[in-house]
Design a protein around this motif. Sequence first.
Motif, PDB file in Angstrom:
ATOM      1  N   TRP A   1     -59.310  -4.361   5.664  1.00 18.82           N
ATOM      2  CA  TRP A   1     -59.948  -4.068   6.937  1.00 18.82           C
ATOM      3  C   TRP A   1     -60.279  -5.373   7.631  1.00 18.82           C
ATOM      4  O   TRP A   1     -60.578  -6.378   6.982  1.00 18.82           O
ATOM      5  CB  TRP A   1     -61.248  -3.316   6.738  1.00 18.82           C
ATOM      6  CG  TRP A   1     -61.121  -1.926   6.192  1.00 18.82           C
ATOM      7  CD1 TRP A   1     -60.008  -1.146   6.141  1.00 18.82           C
ATOM      8  CD2 TRP A   1     -62.167  -1.152   5.619  1.00 18.82           C
ATOM      9  NE1 TRP A   1     -60.293   0.067   5.590  1.00 18.82           N
ATOM     10  CE2 TRP A   1     -61.614   0.093   5.250  1.00 18.82           C
ATOM     11  CE3 TRP A   1     -63.516  -1.376   5.391  1.00 18.82           C
ATOM     12  CZ2 TRP A   1     -62.360   1.106   4.663  1.00 18.82           C
ATOM     13  CZ3 TRP A   1     -64.268  -0.363   4.805  1.00 18.82           C
ATOM     14  CH2 TRP A   1     -63.687   0.862   4.451  1.00 18.82           C
TER      15      TRP A   1
ATOM     16  N   TYR B   1     -58.207  -1.228   0.236  1.00 13.79           N
ATOM     17  CA  TYR B   1     -57.941  -1.274   1.676  1.00 13.79           C
ATOM     18  C   TYR B   1     -57.994  -2.731   2.128  1.00 13.79           C
ATOM     19  O   TYR B   1     -58.631  -3.559   1.492  1.00 13.79           O
ATOM     20  CB  TYR B   1     -59.011  -0.520   2.471  1.00 13.79           C
ATOM     21  CG  TYR B   1     -59.206   0.927   2.089  1.00 13.79           C
ATOM     22  CD1 TYR B   1     -58.334   1.909   2.552  1.00 13.79           C
ATOM     23  CD2 TYR B   1     -60.283   1.321   1.298  1.00 13.79           C
ATOM     24  CE1 TYR B   1     -58.533   3.241   2.225  1.00 13.79           C
ATOM     25  CE2 TYR B   1     -60.482   2.655   0.964  1.00 13.79           C
ATOM     26  CZ  TYR B   1     -59.605   3.607   1.432  1.00 13.79           C
ATOM     27  OH  TYR B   1     -59.799   4.931   1.102  1.00 13.79           O
TER      28      TYR B   1
ATOM     29  N   ASN C   1     -54.178   0.901   4.249  1.00 10.42           N
ATOM     30  CA  ASN C   1     -54.166   1.152   2.819  1.00 10.42           C
ATOM     31  C   ASN C   1     -53.352   0.039   2.167  1.00 10.42           C
ATOM     32  O   ASN C   1     -52.213  -0.208   2.568  1.00 10.42           O
ATOM     33  CB  ASN C   1     -53.528   2.507   2.515  1.00 10.42           C
ATOM     34  CG  ASN C   1     -54.344   3.651   3.053  1.00 10.42           C
ATOM     35  OD1 ASN C   1     -55.553   3.658   2.959  1.00 10.42           O
ATOM     36  ND2 ASN C   1     -53.666   4.615   3.647  1.00 10.42           N
TER      37      ASN C   1
END
Length: 163
Positions: free
Chosen positions: A149, A147, A89
């Motif tokens: 990733w 986010y 996050n």
Amino acid sequence: MPRTFDNLDAFSDAVGEDLGTGEWFTITQKQINTFAEATGDHQWIHVDPERAANGPFGGTIAHGYLTLALVPVLLESAFEVKNLAMGVNYGTNKVRFPAPVPVDSRIRASATLREVTKTPVGSQIVVSTVVEREGGDKPVCVADIVYVWSGAPEPGQSDGEAG
């Protein structure tokens, strides 16, 4: 059944698309009390059912930040991205709580992929999320969740190398 993407590249191709709507999730007084313990927010509208019964909401309500904290869980049943090495996050660009979440309410989240930007550690993802309450006339949470990733390493690479 969640919408499934085989990898981060396939997910990135979905910018602007609806990612799906998750399953219903019930907010209990036990969850509210546990969140109050974890955060130190013991305001009576959250943790005192007797007093809250005579309050503005007719009973206890979930903390707004509890609702926000549940977004990742609520979205698990909406969409899935396979072959990720990691995800964290990063933050939020905007969060609003337009309506309360009374105890024992059922909520669910829907998401739209707004943006994917490459970064040195992977991709920064912005997902516009709307959390609704069953029977409610307004959303209970609207947030642009951010986010970071990274995709799974290519065969033959160590986990620390980017693909």
